[in-house]
Design an enzyme around this catalytic site. Structure first.
Site, short mmCIF file in Angstrom:
data_model
loop_
_atom_site.label_atom_id
_atom_site.label_comp_id
_atom_site.label_asym_id
_atom_site.label_seq_id
_atom_site.Cartn_x
_atom_site.Cartn_y
_atom_site.Cartn_z
N GLY A 116 30.10 44.01 51.83
CA GLY A 116 30.44 45.40 51.68
C GLY A 116 29.11 46.42 51.74
O GLY A 116 28.18 45.89 51.21
N GLN A 133 20.43 34.89 40.82
CA GLN A 133 20.41 36.57 40.92
C GLN A 133 20.47 37.33 39.70
O GLN A 133 20.57 38.49 39.91
CB GLN A 133 21.21 37.03 42.20
N GLN A 157 21.80 45.18 49.69
CA GLN A 157 22.05 43.77 49.97
C GLN A 157 22.36 43.52 51.35
O GLN A 157 22.04 42.58 52.09
CB GLN A 157 23.31 43.42 49.01
N GLY A 160 38.47 45.81 46.67
CA GLY A 160 37.21 46.11 47.59
C GLY A 160 37.00 44.59 48.10
O GLY A 160 36.83 44.48 49.50
N HIS A 161 36.96 43.64 47.37
CA HIS A 161 36.93 42.12 48.07
C HIS A 161 38.05 42.08 48.94
O HIS A 161 37.90 41.37 49.82
CB HIS A 161 36.81 41.01 47.11
N ARG A 172 32.01 45.42 37.89
CA ARG A 172 31.71 45.73 36.57
C ARG A 172 32.13 47.02 36.00
O ARG A 172 32.01 47.29 34.96
CB ARG A 172 29.95 45.91 37.02
N MET A 221 31.53 36.51 43.94
CA MET A 221 31.24 35.66 42.86
C MET A 221 32.49 35.69 41.98
O MET A 221 32.48 35.77 40.80
CB MET A 221 29.95 36.54 41.92
N GLY A 222 33.51 36.02 42.49
CA GLY A 222 34.97 36.17 41.77
C GLY A 222 35.12 37.34 41.34
O GLY A 222 34.48 38.56 41.39
N LYS A 274 29.31 48.99 49.87
CA LYS A 274 28.76 49.32 48.50
C LYS A 274 27.53 48.63 48.02
O LYS A 274 26.65 49.22 47.30
CB LYS A 274 29.88 48.71 47.60
#
Ligand code: PAF
Length: 274
Positions: free
Chosen positions: A144, A57, A150, A32-33, A184, A26-27, A146
């Site tokens: 991921g 979501q 999901q 991590g990404h 976040r 989601m940008g 994390k």
């Protein structure tokens, strides 16, 4: 890096790839990404990332409108990480009509933990991932750990719909103090950022207690108290079976400890496999 804003452009750019490897995002990208993108680079003949902030979501009171859109920085990081194609559709392209066909993952997986505190979250995630997979048609996609639940929901969806994509897990990337990297984290004040380490610290403590044979209910209650006393609002800190995220018996293994808690206005999640 080439950028596709439409599904037609994307298909054109990938027409010669036999094995696209895909990382949906989601940008608001962080290390991590980027680790997931680099991992994807080892798995296919073209590395594809997507940036799409998926309205489906987010609950009405959540941060869809304020979710950071950091386009220039995201593009620079993706290009640097060796991403070949960025798919960045807008809402009119991905949802040209109201998305009334949706993927409903099974309640026993999707309505617990994150799904309990964020009702409908996994319907939104599954629906957009199904659609992104249909657009990109990747041989492999990297998610991921994390976002542990999901990853499990997506694995189940791909298996049950026999989608021709292999789902690969990427390890959680952490800051030096142990905080799991997350978009976040950017919402945290300086004082909250220093405190945030207590989520991973508490999960590590829980893992130690599990290994020592302490009863799960006791471990969970203690962990909830630890964070609550420090001023957090914990949603859950729990010991689960890795296989299905259900509550384990002492004989069930392998296990995972998972936690979600609000620090000020920011909700953080993390987990640790045992
Ligand atoms: O993990 C995320 O960033 C999102 O849930 C995903 C998988 C990109 C779907 O919007």
């Amino acid at each position: 890096m080439q950028i596709a804003h439409t599904i037609a452009e994307l298909r054109q750019l990938l027409s010669r790839s036999e094995r696209p490897a895909f990382v949906p995002t989601m940008g608001n990208l962080h290390a991590g990404h980027i680790a997931l993108v680099r991992q994807a680079g080892t798995l296919g003949d073209a590395t594809v990332a997507s940036i799409f902030v998926n309205r489906l979501q987010f609950l009405p009171h959540e941060d869809f409108d304020t979710y950071p859109r950091t386009w220039d920085s995201d593009c620079a990081q993706l290009a640097e990480a060796g991403c070949d194609v960025l798919f960045a559709p807008d809402e009119r392209e991905l949802y040209p009509e109201p998305q009334s066909y949706k993927v409903h993952p099974p309640a026993e997986l999707a309505n617990i933990l994150e799904g309990h505190f964020r009702p409908g979250f996994f319907v939104g995630v599954s629906t957009v991932v199904m659609k992104l997979l249909a657009c990109v048609q990747p041989a492999v996609a990297v998610f991921g750990k994390k976002d542990y639940q999901q990853l499990m929901v997506i694995r189940g969806m791909v298996r049950q719909f026999a989608l021709p994509t292999e789902i690969v897990a990427g390890e959680t990337q952490r800051a030096d103090d142990g905080l799991a990297l997350s978009s976040r984290n950017g919402y945290l004040s300086e004082a909250e950022r220093a405190e945030a380490v207590w989520l991973s610290r508490t999960l590590r403590q829980m893992a130690t207690q599990v290994k020592a044979g302490q009863p799960f209910a006791e471990i969970e209650a203690e962990a909830m108290q630890t964070l609550a006393r420090r001023g957090w609002q914990p949603d859950y800190l729990t010991v689960r079976r890795q296989a299905d995220l259900q509550a384990p018996t002492p004989l069930d293994a392998p296990l995972v400890v998972l936690g979600a808690a609000k620090l000020g206005p920011t909700r953080l999640i993390d987990n640790l496999e045992l």
